[in-house]
Design an enzyme around this catalytic site. Structure first.
Site, PDB file in Angstrom:
ATOM      1  N   HIS A 291     -17.335  24.314 -93.817  1.00 21.30           N
ATOM      2  CA  HIS A 291     -16.301  24.843 -92.740  1.00 21.30           C
ATOM      3  C   HIS A 291     -17.407  26.396 -92.313  1.00 21.30           C
ATOM      4  CE1 HIS A 291     -14.246  27.950 -93.907  1.00 21.30           C
ATOM      5  NE2 HIS A 291     -13.080  27.097 -94.870  1.00 21.30           N
ATOM      6  N   ASP A 303     -16.607  31.525 -97.927  1.00 17.76           N
ATOM      7  CA  ASP A 303     -15.210  30.792 -97.641  1.00 17.76           C
ATOM      8  C   ASP A 303     -15.655  30.963 -96.304  1.00 17.76           C
ATOM      9  OD1 ASP A 303     -13.697  29.431 -96.922  1.00 17.76           O
ATOM     10  OD2 ASP A 303     -12.366  30.830 -97.060  1.00 17.76           O
ATOM     11  N   GLU A 337     -11.368  25.953 -88.819  1.00 17.22           N
ATOM     12  CA  GLU A 337     -10.594  25.495 -90.404  1.00 17.22           C
ATOM     13  C   GLU A 337      -9.881  26.772 -89.919  1.00 17.22           C
ATOM     14  OE1 GLU A 337      -9.397  25.083 -94.469  1.00 17.22           O
ATOM     15  OE2 GLU A 337     -10.227  26.726 -93.812  1.00 17.22           O
ATOM     16  N   GLU A 338     -10.298  27.921 -89.806  1.00 20.10           N
ATOM     17  CA  GLU A 338      -8.816  29.005 -91.034  1.00 20.10           C
ATOM     18  C   GLU A 338      -7.735  29.287 -90.289  1.00 20.10           C
ATOM     19  OE1 GLU A 338      -9.054  29.559 -93.772  1.00 20.10           O
ATOM     20  OE2 GLU A 338     -11.828  30.202 -94.047  1.00 20.10           O
TER      21      GLU A 338
END
Lengths: 482, 482
Positions: A291, A303, A337-338
């Site tokens: 992502h 991330d 995504e987060e």
């Protein structure tokens, strides 16, 4: 092929070891891979060796680290709704076109936008101390002047329910140790709901992290329509433990917090899709993905910057080696995504492309599970798919990445809703999981936290897996979705 | 006894391994300890075992951690000149009286006082990012409005002198990696001097640290009377590396900093002294020590709260076991170690007590060298003293703390000026030194960074050494001071 369903997402995940079973006996006894398939898999060893050699000793050596640095240093962090994210998405699409991906395009995704404002926390009594704090995504703001109050520290929900009836005018602190990822995350996600039920003014949660050097983390929190919304943040492990020790000694620490933020719903962001079209089965797919968005602290290198760069470079590498699989390798760089209870980019892609995802994919691969010491695969699929994958993983013996973990953690990654809706197998790199939680969602998620070797190993693994699954005669058997 | 002088403080210190030589051959061949002394040393094994057992399995188990938490949680950090430090000194003296130390008293020490004010750093271009910063102790302030400028990043002094002639209106950043403690510290100590020589507006130094999770460190810096004073701070390793990478890619990052502070000279603080008077040789001493002051971030648990608590508890433990050595064990809790080019507390004690220190002490022991995995002793003394100490350390085989490192790092600890002036042997616990530099002088120096087992091992070691050296028939031979 029969569809014995071992499809499961269980909750007994163990940190660092996941749930590793050696499947050799099981596969040999009950689910033996046919001699023809076994022979075919072993026939890919030369290709696997060539890919691995190109990454470890050839011109791709160290390049994933450099490309990732170019990417994250260019834009910084990339939360949904930020200009940085949309610029980053443009950049990633351009990179894919440069490399010669086919059909590079984006698809719109609707997401909320949460923007961190001024934040501070200070312990005022028994002595003055700055507290390391980050507001949680989707938290409401404190009033402009902040909130000041005595803290009540509890270890967990059980301790809370046993000891605290009313927290009016108090700040509730959760000091829950990180026993396992699926348990510890509850305090970040549901702390504010439980705090509001007993009238706390705000909640501060010990960071969802396995190690700390005074580093606060952030992440997503939820409200519940039935209870009041109260502000929520994460504080460092050190500060949570300090407050807990002080309370145990009979002190009543007073803390002041100010957590300001703004919220907008329904901004538009974009998934980025590009293909390496298969030679003879262009309508069958292997998905490789990561992502593009990140949290708004650090650089989003771990991330999940590495996930998008590896998912692009796997195709760049196959092209450089002139390796063309029969099936199409589809790279998707998810967005948003987060910030959602479901990963928005993946969930909205699923809505539009359900039939294709269900019928035409052999495996969904995502790199969003850390990067330190990639040594195998976390895999979810039928018993037969697992046994096939275990054989495929033996091709990675030169990089010691042969362990298949048959437990898929119950955490939010993009491919989970896809797997749940379709029964298609899903996979994540297996890494030293506790190291991931040292830095994720914190200012420590930077290039400094990573090293070139780990990225090279991950690239080699993703390239071999996407080539072999894209080229082998069979699709991995799907599970029955109940 | 002859005084072959191996007294040395060299500069080839290697991290984590110091300079470990197995002295067995040397001592057996050239400096053999006499059979009588050897027998005497080995005769202390029962006492050593009893001490170790009391700490690891008896009622002292885990208490050093708890006592240290009581101490640092009561006062927070304790920089020279702070009310917290003076309250802490009162508390430590009271603890010593409670335990039954003799002659507990304080002696005044003159120290400067540096008080951190508001601090911030932000990268404004190429994109906006908060930079983790701490001003360095004794740095002057930036102007009220701060300083904004392009940064020039250099790796080290060599790189600086090769590439940069003039840094007018620029902020100079040192991104020197931590190769070894004695080299890396130069950038913190002398960065502002070298920056001022080329007209930099300010300097930012990569934190003097071996690991980081976005954690800035602080420490002492120096000016040189001949050059302009400019403000100096340390930034996190991550931010220093980011600025360096950006510059390498041709970017010209713009950074804004504001580092405010106040300075007063000549405040009064206090060393704390207390004795366990020897039974038959009360005028001969073993020194055990640590420093009560700390930096003004974190809790000063590692640097050096543990040192003062261990130095008190060693006597508490001997008393509990009714072990009374012939010599006096003198506990000194130094003050104002951190803020001076020399450790003020120790240096001023030395001035007043030079003759006694030179003639009446067998060894100076200090605990201020980290606490993770105590596995021996960093020792400095004559060849003969080393050989004796190597035998004494064998008493610590039950806790695997038998390694004698014969290189003493050229770093500032309280006992160094004492050793230099007197030739008396000095010792520090040997630990995993790189771990010390993860947290020292940073917000990460808290109880969370420590664990009870390490503290127990250290207490056992300090208790055994002070008892045996306090009781054995000989004093360790002193070196000749040239």
């Amino acid at each position: 092929m029969h569809q014995r369903s071992l499809f499961f997402i269980t909750s007994d995940y163990k940190l660092s070891e996941f749930l590793y079973f050696d499947l050799t006996f099981f596969c040999d006894s009950f689910e033996s891979v046919s001699p023809e398939i076994l022979k075919e898999i072993r026939g890919y060893q030369d290709v696997a060796d060539k890919i691995i050699d190109e990454v470890l000793n050839g011109k791709f050596k160290g390049h994933t680290y450099d490309d990732l640095a170019d990417f994250v240093d260019n834009f910084g962090n990339r939360i949904a709704g930020s200009v940085a994210l949309e610029n980053a998405i443009d950049y990633l699409g351009d990179r894919m076109r440069d490399i010669g991906f086919d059909n590079v395009h984006t698809e719109n995704v609707t997401s909320p936008k949460w923007v961190r404002g001024f934040e501070e926390a200070v312990m005022l009594k028994p002595w003055r101390k700055t507290i390391s704090v980050l507001g949680l995504a989707m938290s409401i703001s404190t009033p402009e002047e902040g909130i000041t109050g005595e803290v009540i520290v509890v270890q967990d929900f059980e301790d809370l329910h046993a000891r605290v009836r009313d927290a009016t005018n108090k700040i509730l602190v959760f000091n829950a140790p990180f026993d396992n990822p699926e348990n510890a995350i509850k305090y970040r996600q549901r702390g504010a709901i439980e705090g509001a039920k007993i009238n706390a003014s705000a909640v501060l949660v010990r960071s969802y992290a396995t190690y700390s050097l005074a580093t606060p983390h952030t992440g997503l929190m939820f409200y519940d329509g039935d209870v009041q919304k109260i502000p929520a943040g994460e504080i460092s492990i050190e500060d949570a433990e300090l407050l807990y020790r002080l309370q145990k000694k009979g002190q009543k620490p007073i803390v002041h917090i100010k957590l300001r933020s703004n919220f907008e719903s329904d901004i538009i962001t974009r998934n980025t899709i590009g293909d390496m079209v298969g030679t003879t089965k262009p309508h069958e797919f292997v998905l490789i993905s990561g992502h593009a968005d990140s949290y708004d602290v650090g650089q989003g290198a771990l991330d999940d910057g590495y996930g998008v760069i590896v998912s692009i470079k796997a195709v760049e590498l196959l092209k450089a080696l002139k390796l063309k699989p029969k099936r199409t390798i589809r790279t998707i760089l998810w967005t948003a995504e987060e910030v959602g209870e479901v990963p928005f980019g993946a969930a909205q892609y699923l809505e539009k492309h359900l039939e294709e995802l269900r019928n035409n994919y052999t495996m969904f691969l995502e790199s969003d599970s850390g990067i330190h010491n990639v040594h195998g695969l976390i895999f979810n699929g039928t018993a037969q798919a697992q046994c096939i994958m275990q054989e495929v993983l033996q091709l990675l013996a030169p990089i010691n990445a042969t362990k298949l973990y048959s437990h898929f953690p119950r955490l939010k990654t993009d491919i989970v809703p896809l797997m749940q809706a379709t029964g298609v197998s899903g996979a994540l790199p297996a890494t030293d999981a506790d190291k991931y939680f040292w830095a994720h969602h914190s200012a420590a998620d930077t290039m400094t936290f990573l090293n070139p070797r780990d990225l090279d190993i991950c690239l080699a693994m993703c390239s071999v897996l996407s080539y072999v699954l894209g080229d082998i005669s069979i699709m991995l058997p799907r599970a029955v979705v109940l």
